[in-house]
Enzyme design. Structure first.
Site, mmCIF file in Angstrom:
data_model
loop_
_atom_site.group_PDB
_atom_site.id
_atom_site.type_symbol
_atom_site.label_atom_id
_atom_site.label_comp_id
_atom_site.label_asym_id
_atom_site.label_seq_id
_atom_site.Cartn_x
_atom_site.Cartn_y
_atom_site.Cartn_z
ATOM 1 N N CYS A 2 30.901 -61.264 -5.052
ATOM 2 C CA CYS A 2 31.601 -62.470 -5.492
ATOM 3 C C CYS A 2 33.059 -62.162 -5.819
ATOM 4 C CB CYS A 2 30.923 -63.055 -6.722
ATOM 5 S SG CYS A 2 29.157 -63.346 -6.544
ATOM 6 N N LYS A 605 30.536 -56.925 0.639
ATOM 7 C CA LYS A 605 31.321 -55.703 0.806
ATOM 8 C C LYS A 605 31.189 -54.756 -0.379
ATOM 9 C CE LYS A 605 34.222 -52.851 2.612
ATOM 10 N NZ LYS A 605 33.765 -52.028 3.738
#
Length: 610
Positions: A2, A605
């Site tokens: 996030c 990621k």
């Protein structure tokens, strides 16, 4: 994962929030949103589409303001849906919303808090743990948002980074962090919050990295920080030069392709013109630490774990020091036997990987005092927590699937191997000179492998129709096979597994048919003849072999045997060189299959939650 952006200013901050979210898209997300203070009210727009679509909706809704927050969400609690997207509002009863809040992390006691807040009249509109925090802050609010947030975070169990603002205090944004990154950006009569300094590139280069337990009060001309005990603290501001070009594709189709081709530069920068091998490459006092230790414990996750497995081969064979490699998320929950004389080595691209940070803290709690990290971010929590560090210079990596971060980690770990060997008297001057020569030539060797791209693209056309694949390697190339399989499954969604080639007869051979491509790493090393026998076992069962073979390995194209010749055998550094074609194969296979290469489904990621 996030992403958070927040700002308080005397100008319309909507473009700053949207641009910040665009810079954080690389972290992965499934929904996004923005909230602003407008004309005495809280306004927001949320979407389950991309940030570009959110930006269009914000323009249609005519959102604008001088105080606000924005967020990209990667779903944990609650499905990807607009009603679960951040920012979340809080109002009691039929009152107008007073609190807007965004959150990264996981609140472990959210169910207990939810029941408590429902009991005093709060109505929940989402399935998220984040809305719990918004209502809790609202419940505790008594005219001072900073005080309400401090009280609220004392009730939270778990990891979080939050940004919150209040309708009643329109020139104020409050942030807090525990186990999830959050930075402050300093401006002139304006200040900013973000989960990653990249979000603020082009807006400010003055960055404060908050510590665990910090709560920060952002106003137009003031930044006030208190620690976990509520005591006011000063945190150093760093001048951070984030190149916005890192988030631009240039001539490339995807960021992953760009980052694959940046590897000669990234590896060269990581070597930073090293003239000699010395423990001090890893920090002051490294020589003393390296002399005291009797083993290594490597902690990492995902691709970084495979870098650690490769390092085990190097360190044990060259430096002659025993090495244990543990998956960080498993290590911290295992009843292991600690060795206080071991050097704990963490590997992380971001330096904020939650499981690895937790494993590091667990190791220290067991009495393991010496710590070292290999990390791509000099200002990260991992670097601050460790005694020693080596900073790779991969640059910002946008693609979710790691490429240049992995090869620079391997480069740094090979330097660590040589430094340990030198400290132990196991590296002669001649050997040092030979290794340094090979390292200096490594960027050119990687460039030569990148020139094989057209041949690899032809293989990708064949792979694209497959649903399963097998990767084989032996010795120090087995972890590279693991990494190759991970890359293929991550971005092409083809199920792929990797095995040591010698294990074929112990199970995997049952899967081999003419429909199962078998990718084999075949360097000209001491295990080549053994590997050739394993390859014949595949051919005898009708399997299709795809072999990356060194030029003088005497492996030729034949029926059921497809060979791409590597430019040269690269000795101990061969695992780094053999990584490159596997990245290209995965990338081009994914392109043929039409997947979202840079943002594969369900993946993020930087994994900042456990």
């Amino acid at each position: 994962m996030c992403g958070i952006v927040g700002a308080v200013a005397q100008r319309d901050i909507t473009p700053i929030l949207i641009e910040g979210l665009k810079r954080l898209e690389y972290r992965g997300y499934d929904s996004c949103g923005v909230a602003l203070y407008m004309d005495g009210h809280l306004r927001r727009t949320r979407s389950t589409k991309r940030v570009a679509e959110l930006s269009e909706q914000v323009a249609e809704d005519k959102l604008g303001g001088f105080t606000g927050i924005a967020h990209t969400r990667w779903a944990t609690h609650g499905i990807p849906a607009t009603y679960n997207a951040h920012p979340h509002f809080s109002a009691q009863g039929k009152d107008e919303p007073r609190i807007a809040l965004v959150h990264n992390g996981i609140i472990e006691n959210h169910e207990e808090l939810r029941q408590e807040l429902q009991g005093v009249g709060y109505v929940f509109e989402s399935q998220t743990d984040t809305e719990v925090i918004a209502h809790l802050v609202n419940h505790l609010y008594a005219g001072d948002l900073f005080e309400a947030v401090q009280q609220a975070v004392r009730r939270l169990q778990g990891a979080y980074a939050i940004a919150v603002f209040c309708r009643d205090e329109p020139h104020r944004v409050v942030g807090a962090r525990q186990g999830s990154p959050l930075v402050v950006g300093l401006g002139q009569n304006e200040n900013f919050l973000a989960s990653d300094a990249l979000a603020l590139a082009g807006t400010t280069d003055q960055i404060i990295y908050l510590e665990d337990g910090d709560v920060v009060d952002l106003q137009l001309a003031r930044v006030w920080i208190v620690d976990q005990a509520g005591k006011q603290v000063e945190r150093k501001a760093h001048t951070v030069q984030v190149h916005t070009g890192a988030a631009e594709l240039g001539p490339y189709r995807h960021f992953m392709q760009k980052e694959i081709f940046e590897q000669p530069r990234a590896v060269g920068d990581t070597l930073q013109d090293i003239e000699s091998i010395t423990p001090e490459l890893f920090g002051d006092g490294a020589y003393k630490v390296f002399k005291e230790i009797d083993s290594l414990l490597i902690l990492a996750c995902g691709t970084s774990y495979y870098a650690g497995l490769t390092a085990k081969y190097w360190i044990e064979s060259i430096a002659r020091i025993p090495v244990a490699v543990e998956i960080a998320s498993e290590y911290r929950y295992r009843d292991s036997v600690p060795n206080p004389n071991a050097l704990v080595v963490t590997i992380s691209q971001s330096g904020e990987t939650a499981d690895t940070l937790a494993a590091l803290k667990h190791a220290r709690s067991l009495g393991m005092q010496h710590t070292l990290t290999v990390c791509n971010v000099a200002t990260s929590a991992m670097v601050r927590e460790c005694e020693l560090a080596y900073i790779t210079r991969a640059g910002v990596e946008i693609g979710v699937a790691s490429t240049k971060a992995f090869t620079t980690q391997l480069t740094a770990l090979f330097l660590l191997t040589l430094a340990l060997a030198q400290t132990r008297g196991r590296l002669t001057e001649e050997q040092e000179a030979e290794h340094l020569k090979a390292l200096r030539h490594l960027p050119a060797a990687i460039g030569a492998v990148l020139a094989l791209e057209p041949q690899i693209m032809a293989w990708a056309d064949r792979f694209a129709s497959k649903e399963n694949a097998l990767f084989l390697g032996r010795g120090m190339h087995y972890p590279i096979a693991l990494e190759g399989a991970l890359k293929l499954k991550e971005i092409s969604y083809i199920h792929a597994e990797a095995y040591p080639a010698g294990e074929l007869k112990h199970g995997p051979l049952a899967l081999v048919t003419e429909h199962m491509p078998v990718v084999t790493i075949a360097p000209k090393d001491a295990l080549l003849e053994k590997l050739k026998s394993n390859m014949q076992e595949v051919r005898a069962r009708g399997g299709e072999l795809y072999v990356f073979a060194d030029a003088d390995s005497k492996i030729a194209n034949a029926e059921g045997m497809h060979v791409i010749r590597m430019p040269e055998y690269y000795g101990a550094l061969s695992p780094i060189v053999h990584t490159i074609p596997l990245q290209l194969l995965s990338y081009h296979t994914a392109c043929v299959r039409g997947t979202d290469v840079d943002k594969p489904r369900n993946l993020a990621k930087s994994v900042t939650v456990e």
